[in-house]
Motif scaffolding. Structure first.
Motif, PDB file in Angstrom:
ATOM      1  N   ILE A 104       6.837 -10.195  -0.330  1.00 37.11           N
ATOM      2  CA  ILE A 104       7.476 -11.338   0.322  1.00 37.11           C
ATOM      3  C   ILE A 104       8.301 -12.063  -0.730  1.00 37.11           C
ATOM      4  N   SER A 105       9.624 -11.971  -0.624  1.00 43.56           N
ATOM      5  CA  SER A 105      10.524 -12.584  -1.612  1.00 43.56           C
ATOM      6  C   SER A 105      10.219 -12.110  -3.028  1.00 43.56           C
ATOM      7  N   ASP A 106       9.837 -10.851  -3.182  1.00 38.96           N
ATOM      8  CA  ASP A 106       9.680 -10.272  -4.523  1.00 38.96           C
ATOM      9  C   ASP A 106       9.977  -8.775  -4.448  1.00 38.96           C
ATOM     10  N   PRO A 107      10.110  -8.111  -5.590  1.00 35.66           N
ATOM     11  CA  PRO A 107      10.541  -6.704  -5.607  1.00 35.66           C
ATOM     12  C   PRO A 107       9.542  -5.720  -5.023  1.00 35.66           C
ATOM     13  N   GLY A 108       8.368  -6.192  -4.618  1.00 27.96           N
ATOM     14  CA  GLY A 108       7.406  -5.297  -3.996  1.00 27.96           C
ATOM     15  C   GLY A 108       7.976  -4.572  -2.787  1.00 27.96           C
ATOM     16  N   ALA A 109       8.913  -5.212  -2.092  1.00 30.08           N
ATOM     17  CA  ALA A 109       9.541  -4.579  -0.921  1.00 30.08           C
ATOM     18  C   ALA A 109      10.251  -3.287  -1.312  1.00 30.08           C
ATOM     19  N   ASP A 110      10.827  -3.259  -2.498  1.00 36.60           N
ATOM     20  CA  ASP A 110      11.521  -2.052  -2.956  1.00 36.60           C
ATOM     21  C   ASP A 110      10.535  -0.926  -3.254  1.00 36.60           C
ATOM     22  N   LEU A 111       9.374  -1.279  -3.789  1.00 32.50           N
ATOM     23  CA  LEU A 111       8.366  -0.259  -4.071  1.00 32.50           C
ATOM     24  C   LEU A 111       7.816   0.314  -2.759  1.00 32.50           C
ATOM     25  N   VAL A 112       7.667  -0.529  -1.755  1.00 31.94           N
ATOM     26  CA  VAL A 112       7.215  -0.051  -0.444  1.00 31.94           C
ATOM     27  C   VAL A 112       8.194   0.973   0.113  1.00 31.94           C
ATOM     28  N   LYS A 113       9.485   0.698   0.002  1.00 35.89           N
ATOM     29  CA  LYS A 113      10.499   1.631   0.506  1.00 35.89           C
ATOM     30  C   LYS A 113      10.416   2.970  -0.221  1.00 35.89           C
ATOM     31  N   LEU A 114      10.255   2.908  -1.546  1.00 37.26           N
ATOM     32  CA  LEU A 114      10.131   4.143  -2.324  1.00 37.26           C
ATOM     33  C   LEU A 114       8.904   4.937  -1.887  1.00 37.26           C
ATOM     34  N   ALA A 115       7.806   4.232  -1.658  1.00 44.98           N
ATOM     35  CA  ALA A 115       6.565   4.900  -1.252  1.00 44.98           C
ATOM     36  C   ALA A 115       6.732   5.574   0.105  1.00 44.98           C
ATOM     37  N   LEU A 116       7.338   4.892   1.038  1.00 49.16           N
ATOM     38  CA  LEU A 116       7.513   5.466   2.370  1.00 49.16           C
ATOM     39  C   LEU A 116       8.461   6.664   2.346  1.00 49.16           C
ATOM     40  N   GLU A 117       9.483   6.581   1.494  1.00 52.20           N
ATOM     41  CA  GLU A 117      10.390   7.726   1.352  1.00 52.20           C
ATOM     42  C   GLU A 117       9.653   8.939   0.806  1.00 52.20           C
ATOM     43  N   ALA A 118       8.621   8.697  -0.018  1.00 53.98           N
ATOM     44  CA  ALA A 118       7.828   9.785  -0.597  1.00 53.98           C
ATOM     45  C   ALA A 118       6.630  10.146   0.287  1.00 53.98           C
ATOM     46  N   GLU A 119       6.591   9.593   1.506  1.00 56.22           N
ATOM     47  CA  GLU A 119       5.524   9.851   2.479  1.00 56.22           C
ATOM     48  C   GLU A 119       4.146   9.467   1.943  1.00 56.22           C
ATOM     49  N   ILE A 120       4.122   8.341   1.230  1.00 56.48           N
ATOM     50  CA  ILE A 120       2.876   7.771   0.712  1.00 56.48           C
ATOM     51  C   ILE A 120       2.393   6.696   1.679  1.00 56.48           C
ATOM     52  N   SER A 121       1.105   6.653   1.946  1.00 63.06           N
ATOM     53  CA  SER A 121       0.547   5.628   2.821  1.00 63.06           C
ATOM     54  C   SER A 121       0.605   4.267   2.140  1.00 63.06           C
ATOM     55  N   VAL A 122       1.091   3.277   2.872  1.00 66.39           N
ATOM     56  CA  VAL A 122       1.169   1.900   2.372  1.00 66.39           C
ATOM     57  C   VAL A 122       0.217   1.055   3.213  1.00 66.39           C
ATOM     58  N   ILE A 123      -0.768   0.440   2.550  1.00 71.59           N
ATOM     59  CA  ILE A 123      -1.847  -0.250   3.256  1.00 71.59           C
ATOM     60  C   ILE A 123      -1.905  -1.728   2.843  1.00 71.59           C
ATOM     61  N   PRO A 124      -1.745  -2.647   3.788  1.00 77.56           N
ATOM     62  CA  PRO A 124      -1.824  -4.073   3.462  1.00 77.56           C
ATOM     63  C   PRO A 124      -3.268  -4.552   3.367  1.00 77.56           C
ATOM     64  N   ILE A 125      -3.537  -5.367   2.370  1.00 79.98           N
ATOM     65  CA  ILE A 125      -4.832  -6.043   2.234  1.00 79.98           C
ATOM     66  C   ILE A 125      -4.535  -7.530   2.381  1.00 79.98           C
ATOM     67  N   PRO A 126      -4.673  -8.069   3.600  1.00 75.87           N
ATOM     68  CA  PRO A 126      -4.174  -9.416   3.890  1.00 75.87           C
ATOM     69  C   PRO A 126      -4.944 -10.522   3.185  1.00 75.87           C
ATOM     70  N   GLY A 127      -4.280 -11.673   3.137  1.00 78.17           N
ATOM     71  CA  GLY A 127      -4.895 -12.838   2.497  1.00 78.17           C
ATOM     72  C   GLY A 127      -3.970 -14.034   2.577  1.00 78.17           C
TER      73      GLY A 127
END
Length: 293
Positions: A104-127
């Motif tokens: 959220i308003s940080d570069p983590g969004a870019d890492l998520v995109k890279l992970a999804l492009e590589a077919e890696i599961s992205v799992i949120p741990i809310p808080g």
């Protein structure tokens, strides 16, 4: 191409690691969830926006990852692919930001995109999340809302962004620094008029503070007590009463030229008259300028 389907806890991809997006406290350490602690303890790698800040958190909860990796705006291009490679090799990776939800308003969004492009599961741990915490206690509408992050620095860009919300019924959420909050509120008043706003700062901390009122009232409070700390700015959306007033507005029968001429007759410059006309009609100044060229 078929839609991508992720089964987060399927055993079929056990040879690969997973990317966990782990929420951390926005102030009060008691807001750290059991699941977040257990996830950080189970991951081989933790990627952090500021490793010094994260190391304090890890020490507090007795968490010792194999690797604590720096991942931020200035190194994401080089670090992102390297982190993805570790996950592909089978290591679970937890991504954290300095506070709240990563991506959220940080570069983590870019890492998520890279992970999804590589077919890696992205799992949120809310808080904890500062914007939503500010929203639910603001007293403003929570049915519809838009998170707009940090507003643009340049006045023209800020005006353009705010103009896009002129006819929006939903509440608007911003993050803003203490050095810019007065300027942002001033431009907001010029662009959207006298909306209700809420200023929330130091959320979950000892000096948590809320200022609720009109834009003018909040500006007066900031003049009396200079701003300190990062702010969540919650802005009232347009309401039906405002729309009804507009439908019955005195200028409804006027052309753009006559509308501008009315304000010029009151002593405004042509530029300011055009600005007032644009605000009345909830259109951009550029539209008025172009129409009267």
């Amino acid at each position: 191409m078929k839609a991508a389907v992720q089964k987060s806890f399927s055993a079929s991809q056990e040879e690969r690691g997973k990317l966990y997006l782990v929420a951390t406290p926005i102030g009060n350490l008691d807001d750290m969830t059991f699941r977040a602690i257990n996830t950080l303890k189970s991951c081989s790698i933790i990627a952090a926006e500021d490793t010094r800040q994260t190391r304090k958190l890890l020490t507090h909860f007795d968490i010792t990852p194999e690797m604590l990796f720096s991942y931020h705006e200035h190194n994401k291009v080089a670090s992102g692919p390297e982190l993805i490679r570790y996950i592909i090799e089978g290591k679970n990776l937890a991504l954290v930001s300095d506070a709240g939800l990563p991506a959220i308003s940080d570069p983590g969004a870019d890492l998520v995109k890279l992970a999804l492009e590589a077919e890696i599961s992205v799992i949120p741990i809310p808080g904890a999340n500062a914007a939503l915490s500010a929203l639910i206690a603001s007293g403003l509408d929570t049915e519809r809302f838009t998170f707009a992050g940090f507003p643009p620095r340049e006045k023209k860009d800020l005006e353009r962004l705010l103009q896009s919300f002129q006819v929006s019924h939903g509440t608007i959420l911003f993050y803003e620094s203490p050095h810019r909050i007065v300027k942002t509120l001033t431009v907001l008043k010029e662009t959207l008029g006298s909306r209700k706003v809420v200023l929330a700062r130091e959320l979950t901390k000892l000096h948590e503070e809320w200022v609720r009122g009109t834009v003018e009232q909040c500006l007066a409070k900031l003049e009396e007590y200079p701003p300190i700390g990062e702010y969540c700015l919650v802005v009232e959306g347009k309401n039906e009463a405002e729309e009804e007033q507009e439908r019955q507005a005195w200028w409804q029968t006027l052309s753009l030229e006559a509308h501008v001429a009315h304000y010029e007759a009151e002593g405004l410059t042509r530029k300011d008259a055009m600005k007032r006309t644009a605000a009345d009609r909830s259109i951009s100044k550029r539209d008025v300028y172009n129409a009267l060229l």
